[in-house]
Design an enzyme around this catalytic site. Structure first.
Site, PDB file in Angstrom:
ATOM      1  N   HIS A 108       0.812  -1.214   0.000  1.00 24.07           N
ATOM      2  CA  HIS A 108       0.000   0.000   0.000  1.00 24.07           C
ATOM      3  C   HIS A 108       0.853   1.275   0.000  1.00 24.07           C
ATOM      4  O   HIS A 108       0.309   2.371  -0.075  1.00 24.07           O
ATOM      5  CB  HIS A 108      -0.990   0.002   1.179  1.00 24.07           C
ATOM      6  N   ASP A 153       0.328  -7.915   1.879  1.00 24.39           N
ATOM      7  CA  ASP A 153       0.725  -6.508   1.853  1.00 24.39           C
ATOM      8  C   ASP A 153       2.247  -6.360   1.862  1.00 24.39           C
ATOM      9  O   ASP A 153       2.853  -6.021   2.881  1.00 24.39           O
ATOM     10  CB  ASP A 153       0.102  -5.770   3.037  1.00 24.39           C
ATOM     11  N   SER A 245       4.498   2.440   8.109  1.00 24.92           N
ATOM     12  CA  SER A 245       4.174   1.388   7.137  1.00 24.92           C
ATOM     13  C   SER A 245       5.401   0.941   6.348  1.00 24.92           C
ATOM     14  O   SER A 245       6.201   1.759   5.898  1.00 24.92           O
ATOM     15  CB  SER A 245       3.126   1.887   6.147  1.00 24.92           C
TER      16      SER A 245
END
Length: 293
Positions: A108, A153, A245
């Site tokens: 992402h 992810d 992230s």
């Protein structure tokens, strides 16, 4: 972290993937052929990572937030830690060096253009001895990545040249075994230190977290956890958060996971951080690097 999306959305995303890919069961981890380079071209469909999604989901990639109640990492203690930058110095995600020319980050975190900084301890744009700068020339997200469910992810990034191995910049080995409940790990990043305020750290932050059982993880996020994820943390007031992230989760000296998603605000009781379970992707990672070297 923001809420990770409603179960019906995750179900619809899985159903759509099934129809498009022609499979009859969830697509996970190493099930994909990894020499398909269709992921090399930026899709331009990523959401604005500086804004929360309408569902309140937190993918921990907004530079407005970071490790909550961690502590300053020792300089050069995390020489595999990378920063993905927009413009000259705007952090939007973390990354991990796993090969002299390759990084791992969250899928992402994909952007059309970005810079990579390694060997830098502070958030200051001022040059630090030992830092190295790169451009990303290929970004290859796992083809099974689903949004908003965040299964699979992870994304590989090829840099424009190899690193100069030093005490400040060196790769880390990916764990071959999946994390056991109770394992102590370290998460690092430059994300915000509070979930509701723009409190930026001066230097890289480190936080010790504990791997939780699969049952506890699933109970925290019903219908949203699969084998490509694991939970860690769950101590109120201590958590990874936006801006972290794609950063590393290191257990027993090996890379065990990547910061992926969780609930918002971050660091809530019974709402642990959720991390990409890298032990499920060893073959895919190895094959992608081999096919694109």
């Amino acid at each position: 972290m923001a809420r990770a999306g409603y179960p019906w959305k995750w179900t619809m995303a899985t159903l759509m993937a099934t129809l498009v890919l022609g499979v009859s069961e969830p697509v996970l981890a190493d099930n994909f052929s990894s020499c398909d380079n269709s992921g090399n071209r930026p899709s331009g469909t990523n959401r604005d990572l500086s804004k929360e999604s309408e569902s309140g989901e937190d993918t921990r990639s907004d530079s407005s937030s970071r490790i909550v109640n961690g502590s300053d990492c020792e300089k050069d203690a995390e020489p595999w830690q990378g920063a993905l930058l927009l413009g000259p110095n705007k952090l939007y995600c973390g990354a991990v060096l796993i090969n002299p020319q390759w990084l791992l980050t969250a899928a992402h975190c994909r952007k059309p253009v970005f810079r990579i900084r390694l060997g830098h301890h502070s958030m200051s744009p001022v040059y630090e001895s030992g830092q190295q700068m790169f451009q990303g020339i290929k970004s290859i997200p796992h083809p099974g990545y689903s949004h908003p469910g965040h299964s699979n992810d992870l994304m590989l990034i090829k840099m424009n040249r190899k690193i100069r191995n030093s005490h400040s910049v060196k790769p880390i080995k990916i764990a071959s075994e999946c994390p056991a409940q109770g394992t102590r790990c370290t998460v690092s990043g430059w994300g915000t230190t509070s979930s509701s305020h723009n409190n930026f750290p001066k230097v890289l932050q480190c936080l010790n977290v504990t791997v939780l059982s699969e049952e506890r993880c699933k109970n925290s996020y019903p219908g949203q956890i699969d084998k490509t994820m694991f939970c860690a943390g769950d101590e109120e007031g201590r958590d990874s958060c936006q801006g972290d992230s794609g950063g590393p989760v290191v257990c027993n000296g090996q890379l065990q996971g990547l910061v992926s998603w969780g609930d918002f605000p971050c660091a809530q009781r019974n709402r642990p951080g959720v991390y990409t379970n890298l032990c499920k992707f060893s073959k895919w990672i190895e094959d992608v690097i081999k096919c694109n070297s």
